[in-house]
Scaffold this active site. Structure first.
Site, PDB file in Angstrom:
ATOM      1  N   LYS A  77       3.119   0.348   0.114  1.00  0.00           N
ATOM      2  CA  LYS A  77       1.779  -0.238   0.181  1.00  0.00           C
ATOM      3  C   LYS A  77       1.151  -0.082  -1.203  1.00  0.00           C
ATOM      4  CE  LYS A  77      -2.588   0.257   2.757  1.00  0.00           C
ATOM      5  NZ  LYS A  77      -3.282   1.031   3.818  1.00  0.00           N
ATOM      6  N   SER A 156      -5.182  -1.816   7.362  1.00  0.00           N
ATOM      7  CA  SER A 156      -5.040  -2.383   6.042  1.00  0.00           C
ATOM      8  C   SER A 156      -3.596  -2.474   5.547  1.00  0.00           C
ATOM      9  CB  SER A 156      -5.850  -1.556   5.043  1.00  0.00           C
ATOM     10  OG  SER A 156      -5.366  -0.234   4.980  1.00  0.00           O
ATOM     11  N   SER A 180      -4.994   2.334   9.837  1.00  0.00           N
ATOM     12  CA  SER A 180      -4.288   1.340   9.028  1.00  0.00           C
ATOM     13  C   SER A 180      -2.768   1.384   9.034  1.00  0.00           C
ATOM     14  CB  SER A 180      -4.768   1.413   7.583  1.00  0.00           C
ATOM     15  OG  SER A 180      -5.982   0.720   7.470  1.00  0.00           O
TER      16      SER A 180
END
Ligand code: GLN
Length: 498
Positions: A77, A156, A180
């Site tokens: 990420k 996210s 997330s």
């Protein structure tokens, strides 16, 4: 089976058995992700660096060296910083503020997975500074849900979940501040775990809300998550909130049999608590049905379901949306165009430079949170908002301890609905905040939480079952999820076209 279909554990075995080489797998995945660029899962790749790492892994494997993760591809990420000198991958946090930012070092999680022999393919799309629930707040465009390109992948860590679901990668890292990892895992039908706060180092994780931020893996199965979590976790003196515990073998914990268990009843004696607040009338019927059916599977495996209560569940929304923005407003002050970040091209004086740089660099959701956070911390409002939120946070954590008197694991849905349509929420951020209701309580309490594929709901979209454990009880969550995945095949389903 094609190389991209293999999960982490299976691919690791194939690499050791030399039925495939890391170089071949890496080439195959690089070709695959360039043909699936439309998905928006990746923000950057460095093929040369990935292939060099794959060759090094192959060299180790050819000598009979290496572990379960050696030569297995991964991507991070884009909240984790990655050393630009090692691979030409900017670290952007999904923000224009950090466009092209070249980090001089690797985050601890990145370094540890690299040391375990994993091959970094690139960086994954995410909401700007990890603020969001749909990946729609990324400055670099949305990521699409592989199950339906008109729907969001969650957020996210949307790029991480989408990449694993589309089989562009066997595993990815994510971060979870208020859901997330768990929510995108649920929306994309993959498995993800957010460990207890402090289990993974936050060093090199671009900070959103430091008292909540935690790293974790997203992968096809609980077993694959266990392998990654073992490698990426552990004490780190560079993170002051890192838990001082000996290294954990989560894979062994996942496999270890419960006392009194049998092959048919691997979960014999396990008490699963169902908080009544996690099954409100407003819960979408398709999600409720899939979660209930999966709980029935767990019962067949020997678990007992018990009713518990988390009476302050609804309050976790205002509490989180005070504490997280408060911490964010402080953390994001470093992006001023001087120390870090975008600097406006033209400005009158220093103050004007700050204003213009921050106005240009941050997106609307980040600005909203900086304003809310600054407000709740300001003189006169601190006691009314921030302090109250902190007190409630403690009470929410205490509620969990009361539940764990009656059960070993807590279960419920991850999100109140399946993935929504891109753009559907328009300009109403409250809709997304409300959808965090089931993931926020464990985050505020610092407890480990997991999302496990639990079937499909409306429009054929995946549903996730959430499992929450007591502090440092990741092994039990992984064990429970693994037992379920031995008996069900939801986690093996692949969206059409992938
Ligand atoms: N959806 C939540 C938010 O927008 C959680 C984000 C996260 O866990 N990083 O803050």
């Amino acid at each position: 089976m094609k190389a991209h279909e293999l999960g982490v554990a299976a691919l690791g075995r194939a690499l050791h058995a030399k039925t495939v080489s890391s170089t071949e797998v890496t080439q195959h995945l690089l070709a695959r992700l360039s043909s699936h660029q439309r998905q928006g899962a990746f923000l950057a790749t460095d093929a040369e660096a990935a292939l060099a790492a794959a060759r090094a892994a192959d060299a180790a494997l050819s000598k009979g060296a290496g572990g379960a993760l050696t030569g297995v591809p991964v991507a991070h990420k884009d909240i984790f910083v990655t050393d630009f000198a090692k691979s030409a991958l900017p670290s952007t946090a999904g923000s224009k503020m950090l466009e092209g930012y070249a980090s001089p070092f690797d985050a601890t999680v990145v370094a540890r997975l690299g040391a375990a022999g994993m091959v970094t393919l690139g960086k994954l799309n995410c909401d700007e500074f990890a603020m969001g629930s749909a990946n729609e707040n990324s400055a670099y465009g949305p990521a699409l849900n592989p199950w339906n390109a008109e729907r969001v992948p969650g957020g996210s860590s949307g790029g991480s979940a989408a990449a694993v679901a589309a089989r562009l990668l066997p595993a990815a890292t994510g971060t979870d501040t208020g859901g997330s990892i768990r929510q995108p895992a649920a929306f994309c039908g993959v498995t993800g775990i957010k460990p207890t706060y402090g289990v993974c180092s936050r060093y090199g994780m671009i900070a959103f809300a430091s008292s909540l931020d935690q790293a974790g893996p997203l992968a096809q199965s609980a077993e694959d998550c266990a392998l990654l979590l073992s490698a990426m976790s552990g004490f780190d003196p560079r993170d002051a909130t890192s838990a001082e515990r000996p290294p954990q073998d989560f894979h062994a914990q996942m496999l270890s049999a419960r006392p009194g268990a049998s092959a048919a009843q691997p979960l014999a004696g396990l008490r699963i608590g169902l908080p009544k607040e996690f099954f409100p009338a407003a819960l979408a019927a398709d999600v409720a049905a899939a979660v209930r059916a999966t709980l029935a599977e767990l019962e067949k495996l020997g678990a007992t379901l018990v009713d518990v209560s988390l009476p302050r569940t609804e309050l976790s929304i205002p509490v989180y949306y005070i504490i997280a923005p408060a911490e964010a407003s402080s953390n994001l002050s470093r992006f001023d165009g001087v120390k870090f970040g975008h600097r406006a091209a033209q400005y009158a004086d220093l103050l004007d430079m700050y204003k213009k740089s921050r106005a240009e660099g941050f997106g609307p959701e980040v600005k909203r949170r900086i304003m809310i956070g600054t407000y709740v911390l300001s003189h006169g409002y601190y006691d009314a908002y921030y302090l109250q939120a902190q007190k409630l946070r403690r009470m929410i954590a205490d509620d969990f301890q009361a539940c764990f008197q009656h059960c070993d694991v807590i279960a419920g849905p991850v999100a109140p609905t399946v993935a929504w349509k891109l753009g559907e929420q328009g300009d109403d951020p409250l809709q997304a905040y409300l959808a965090d209701i089931f993931t926020l309580p464990a985050s505020l309490a610092g407890l480990p939480g997991m999302s496990v594929p639990a079937g499909f709901g409306a429009a054929g979209m995946p549903v996730g079952l959430q499992l929450i454990g007591n502090y440092f009880d990741e092994g039990r969550l992984l064990h429970t999820a693994h037992a379920l995945q031995q008996a069900t095949d939801f986690h093996t389903r692949v969206p059409a076209g992938f």
